[in-house]
Scaffold this motif. Structure first.
Motif, PDB file in Angstrom:
ATOM      1  N   ILE A 149     -46.847  41.558 130.641  1.00 51.72           N
ATOM      2  CA  ILE A 149     -48.087  41.121 129.924  1.00 51.72           C
ATOM      3  C   ILE A 149     -48.874  43.148 130.689  1.00 51.72           C
ATOM      4  O   ILE A 149     -49.997  43.133 129.969  1.00 51.72           O
ATOM      5  N   ASN A 150     -48.501  42.679 131.756  1.00 53.12           N
ATOM      6  CA  ASN A 150     -48.995  44.159 132.370  1.00 53.12           C
ATOM      7  C   ASN A 150     -48.874  45.196 131.868  1.00 53.12           C
ATOM      8  O   ASN A 150     -50.213  46.023 131.639  1.00 53.12           O
ATOM      9  N   SER A 151     -47.778  45.204 131.032  1.00 54.13           N
ATOM     10  CA  SER A 151     -47.047  46.607 130.806  1.00 54.13           C
ATOM     11  C   SER A 151     -47.706  46.542 129.189  1.00 54.13           C
ATOM     12  O   SER A 151     -48.063  47.873 128.263  1.00 54.13           O
ATOM     13  N   PHE A 152     -47.815  45.226 128.934  1.00 55.97           N
ATOM     14  CA  PHE A 152     -48.138  45.413 127.747  1.00 55.97           C
ATOM     15  C   PHE A 152     -50.085  45.703 127.696  1.00 55.97           C
ATOM     16  O   PHE A 152     -50.397  46.766 126.249  1.00 55.97           O
ATOM     17  N   LYS A 153     -49.994  45.429 128.534  1.00 56.87           N
ATOM     18  CA  LYS A 153     -51.744  45.485 128.091  1.00 56.87           C
ATOM     19  C   LYS A 153     -52.046  46.729 128.173  1.00 56.87           C
ATOM     20  O   LYS A 153     -53.043  47.587 128.050  1.00 56.87           O
ATOM     21  N   GLN A 154     -51.085  47.543 129.027  1.00 56.73           N
ATOM     22  CA  GLN A 154     -51.347  48.904 129.743  1.00 56.73           C
ATOM     23  C   GLN A 154     -51.176  49.833 127.903  1.00 56.73           C
ATOM     24  O   GLN A 154     -52.626  50.882 127.927  1.00 56.73           O
ATOM     25  N   GLY A 155     -50.666  49.890 127.214  1.00 54.50           N
ATOM     26  CA  GLY A 155     -49.633  50.201 125.663  1.00 54.50           C
ATOM     27  C   GLY A 155     -51.613  49.761 125.184  1.00 54.50           C
ATOM     28  O   GLY A 155     -52.141  50.279 124.474  1.00 54.50           O
ATOM     29  N   LEU A 156     -51.760  48.527 125.474  1.00 57.05           N
ATOM     30  CA  LEU A 156     -52.741  48.681 124.306  1.00 57.05           C
ATOM     31  C   LEU A 156     -53.941  49.267 124.400  1.00 57.05           C
ATOM     32  O   LEU A 156     -54.851  50.128 124.092  1.00 57.05           O
ATOM     33  N   ASN A 157     -54.270  49.658 125.904  1.00 56.18           N
ATOM     34  CA  ASN A 157     -55.307  50.460 126.337  1.00 56.18           C
ATOM     35  C   ASN A 157     -55.318  52.007 125.942  1.00 56.18           C
ATOM     36  O   ASN A 157     -55.674  52.815 125.299  1.00 56.18           O
ATOM     37  N   GLU A 158     -54.060  52.144 126.280  1.00 54.27           N
ATOM     38  CA  GLU A 158     -53.146  53.764 125.682  1.00 54.27           C
ATOM     39  C   GLU A 158     -53.710  54.061 124.512  1.00 54.27           C
ATOM     40  O   GLU A 158     -53.791  55.036 123.821  1.00 54.27           O
ATOM     41  N   ALA A 159     -53.435  52.891 123.527  1.00 52.31           N
ATOM     42  CA  ALA A 159     -53.493  53.103 122.036  1.00 52.31           C
ATOM     43  C   ALA A 159     -54.664  53.500 121.488  1.00 52.31           C
ATOM     44  O   ALA A 159     -54.849  54.270 120.538  1.00 52.31           O
ATOM     45  N   ARG A 160     -55.949  52.137 122.150  1.00 52.29           N
ATOM     46  CA  ARG A 160     -57.121  52.701 122.548  1.00 52.29           C
ATOM     47  C   ARG A 160     -57.701  53.636 122.304  1.00 52.29           C
ATOM     48  O   ARG A 160     -58.621  54.246 121.488  1.00 52.29           O
ATOM     49  N   GLU A 161     -56.930  54.306 123.297  1.00 50.62           N
ATOM     50  CA  GLU A 161     -57.760  54.889 123.868  1.00 50.62           C
ATOM     51  C   GLU A 161     -57.349  56.477 122.991  1.00 50.62           C
ATOM     52  O   GLU A 161     -58.196  57.724 122.380  1.00 50.62           O
ATOM     53  N   GLU A 162     -56.411  56.564 122.681  1.00 53.45           N
ATOM     54  CA  GLU A 162     -55.930  57.217 121.887  1.00 53.45           C
ATOM     55  C   GLU A 162     -56.526  58.039 120.422  1.00 53.45           C
ATOM     56  O   GLU A 162     -56.795  58.252 119.713  1.00 53.45           O
TER      57      GLU A 162
END
Length: 75
Positions: free
Chosen positions: A46-59
């Motif tokens: 879940i933590n990895s998924f949230k980090q991926g979402l944040n990185e996608a949002r930043e991109e």
């Protein structure tokens, strides 16, 4: 959001004794020692998924960089 908010989605209309039976079956299948490992792995996922979402949002929100050496085409 908490995990308890998603509990009804996964367990449907289980109430009272039905929920106790499901928990007992899970304990029998995985054993008391495996459940903390499973939960730890689930938490990391879940933590990895949230980090991926944040990185996608930043991109997505990152401004577009233009190349200044390109000249507009003459028509």
């Amino acid at each position: 959001m908490t995990t308890l908010a998603f509990l009804p989605i996964f367990l449907g209309n289980l109430r009272g004794m039905q929920l106790v039976i499901v928990i007992l079956v899970i304990l029998l299948l995985f054993g008391g020692k495996k459940i903390p490992e499973l939960m730890r792995g689930l938490g990391k996922g879940i933590n990895s998924f949230k980090q991926g979402l944040n990185e996608a949002r930043e991109e997505i929100n990152k401004p577009v960089e233009t190349d200044k050496t390109d000249k507009p085409a003459d028509k």
